[in-house]
Design an enzyme around this catalytic site. Structure first.
Site, mmCIF file in Angstrom:
data_model
loop_
_atom_site.group_PDB
_atom_site.id
_atom_site.type_symbol
_atom_site.label_atom_id
_atom_site.label_comp_id
_atom_site.label_asym_id
_atom_site.label_seq_id
_atom_site.Cartn_x
_atom_site.Cartn_y
_atom_site.Cartn_z
ATOM 1 C CE LYS A 259 41.814 41.919 36.765
ATOM 2 N NZ LYS A 259 40.368 42.089 36.529
ATOM 3 C CG ASP A 264 40.358 44.680 31.633
ATOM 4 O OD1 ASP A 264 40.385 44.204 30.476
ATOM 5 O OD2 ASP A 264 39.516 44.340 32.498
ATOM 6 C CE LYS A 271 37.191 46.582 31.192
ATOM 7 N NZ LYS A 271 35.985 46.052 31.839
ATOM 8 C CG ASP A 282 41.597 45.337 35.873
ATOM 9 O OD1 ASP A 282 40.956 45.180 36.927
ATOM 10 O OD2 ASP A 282 41.476 44.594 34.883
ATOM 11 C CG ASP A 341 36.047 43.203 29.973
ATOM 12 O OD1 ASP A 341 37.177 43.406 30.472
ATOM 13 O OD2 ASP A 341 35.094 43.998 30.085
ATOM 14 N NE ARG A 345 35.754 35.842 35.483
ATOM 15 C CZ ARG A 345 34.456 36.129 35.549
ATOM 16 N NH1 ARG A 345 33.557 35.174 35.438
ATOM 17 N NH2 ARG A 345 34.048 37.368 35.727
#
Ligand code: BES
Ligand code: ZN
Ligand code: ZN
Length: 495
Positions: A259, A264, A271, A282, A341, A345
């Protein structure tokens, strides 16, 4: 980058070093491997040995007068024999190297420890990894740099057969340092395009095939997850693919996926501001894969390895994807977005499905700073793994014991798979509330692949140092740790 030269010498050939270092066990009354000194020098070394008592991590320096083989001796405590771990020599070598730099030395020498501490090949790897990684400092953006790193000579008893071990250990440590150095880059200096350029660079140098799939093609080919997450940012997403083909044509490759969210923000599910700067890390999973591919290709390992890095910036721009959206993933399944967020995945699922379809791999291993829940479960010194295959898990666990990158397996049964079923689409990108957040994220990943043996490594807690909760290690100074690089290189070498 900083300079660090390595040499191997045999015991008889110690000529003149600024600092000669020897490991000593707790309460031991002898030091192995030191050259013969005159009576006066020997007695002061013995006195220092009695004073420092070999406590773990304790360093004592003894100045030597006259024209001797060494200007100073350094005794480095490695603690009690029964408490020795795989990490002891790495840890203490790191301390020694940082001491040598603090003293502004040009070079230092370390005498390989006796074989009851560690066999000579492991010792060499641990000394090189420990000292090299400890001398790395992220100072690209500092006007004033620290002292140049001192060169290291390792003193061994017989020099046969170790030159390969040296070469391997250097390439491994350099892979980890490379990973740290790009993972540490700030988000304004490292976009998906920057990462793609790093991949092109290392591929060109080491003759790997490198393909970058960009925005229009991503959309056309159906990478719905990567496209959705990438939409909110002006910095376009990239899918980076590197191929190291040094095995036979018929040998199935190992596919590594990482990833790489270069920043992010959380997207529309923004966030909180506190600590958001850390979300430059990230991209660590992708950086891990880059570091591994660099070392694999440098070492020309006789296997086939593919590195796949989905890279995006998760931003809340005007075209950003939203909670409520339903998207179609690369494998054809539909996914309901409930939280923007939970972006990792989505991009990983596309990359995993692509890797399986394109390469029919022997195994897939992915790295991701995937869930905050992983830190709640395991803290900052152990990564979570989730897998669909016991054998592969065993192998990775074995390597983890060698490299001291610690992992712990979490279960993934059908009940968890059920937790990501959606009312309106095939699956949804969050589980049920916060329950088992690391596992429901892994469940989403599992739904992207068919039956290839797979291990997912959630490195949210360990990819960079997170204050006092991270155990301090000289070879992991503040910032990115390069977690996973040594682990997978060990696994790949044992194939
Ligand atoms: N990158 C984060 C996970 C993360 C958080 C890693 C803190 C390291 C430190 C990931 O994209 C994320 O935000 N996950 C959410 C998922 C949730 C919305 C289901 C999380 O963990 O809160
Ligand atoms: Zn996120
Ligand atoms: Zn994320």
């Amino acid at each position: 980058m900083h300079v660090f030269k390595m040499r191997i010498k045999t015991q008889g050939s110690i000529k003149k070093t600024q600092l000669l270092c020897a490991f000593v066990l707790e309460d031991s009354n002898k030091i192995t491997g030191l050259p013969k000194f005159d009576t006066k020098t020997s007695s002061s070394i013995n006195q220092s040995l009695k004073d420092m008592r070999g406590k773990l991590g304790k360093l004592t320096i003894i100045p030597i007068s006259g024209k001797k083989q060494a200007q100073r001796i350094l005794l480095a405590g490695i603690g009690k024999k029964e408490n020795l771990t795989n990490d002891t020599i790495r840890f203490v070598s790191g301390k020694i190297a940082q001491k040598a730099r603090e003293l502004q030395l040009k070079e230092f020498s370390i005498i390989i420890p006796p074989t009851f501490v560690s066999d000579s090949i492991s010792s060499i790897s641990q000394i090189i990894e420990g000292s090299k990684m400890s001398l790395y400092k992220f100072e690209k953006f500092k006007t004033e740099k620290t002292n140049k790193s001192p060169d290291l000579t390792i003193i061994v008893s017989k020099s046969d057969k170790i030159s390969k071990a040296v070469k391997v250990a250097e390439a491994v440590a350099e892979g980890a340092i490379f990973t740290k150095s790009i993972a540490n880059l700030p988000p304004n200096e490292c976009t998906p395009t920057t990462l793609a350029n790093f991949a092109k660079d290392i591929s060109k140098k080491n003759k790997m095939k490198c393909t970058i799939i960009s925005q229009p093609e991503l959309k056309k080919k159906g990478f719905g997850g990567i496209t959705a997450v990438g939409k909110g940012s002006k910095n376009e997403p990239k899918l980076i693919v590197m191929e190291h083909n040094h095995g036979s044509k018929t040998q199935k490759p190992i596919v590594l996926v990482g990833k790489a969210v270069t920043f992010d923000t959380g997207g529309i599910s923004l966030k909180p501001g506190q600590g958001m700067d850390e979300m430059k890390f990230d991209k660590c999973g992708g950086c891990t894969v880059l570091g591994i591919m660099k070392s694999v290709s440098e070492l020309k390992l006789p296997i086939n390895v593919v590195g796949i890095i989905p890279s995006v910036e998760n931003m809340p721009g005007g075209e950003a994807y939203r909670p409520g959206d339903i998207i179609k993933m690369y494998n054809g399944k539909t996914a309901e977005i409930l939280n923007t967020d939970a972006e990792g995945r989505l991009i990983l699922a596309d990359a995993l499905a692509y890797g399986e379809k394109q390469y029919t791999p022997k195994a897939i291993i992915d790295f991701a700073t995937l869930t905050g829940a992983c830190i709640i479960a395991l803290g900052n010194n152990v990564a979570a793994i989730v897998s669909n295959n016991e054998q592969l898990t065993k192998k990775i666990t074995n390597s983890s014991k060698t490299t001291t990158e610690e992992i712990w397996e979490l279960p993934l049964t059908q009940d968890y798979m059920d937790m990501i079923k959606s009312d309106v689409a095939d699956i949804k990108n969050v589980g049920i509330g916060r329950a088992a957040g690391t596992i429901t994220a892994a469940a989403f990943l599992k739904s992207a692949i068919k039956d290839t043996p797979w291990v997912h490594v959630d490195i949210a807690g360990v990819a960079w140092t997170q204050g006092a909760a991270t155990k301090e290690k000289p070879y992991n100074p503040k910032g990115a740790t390069g977690f996973g690089v040594r682990l997978i290189l060990d696994y790949l070498q044992k194939l």
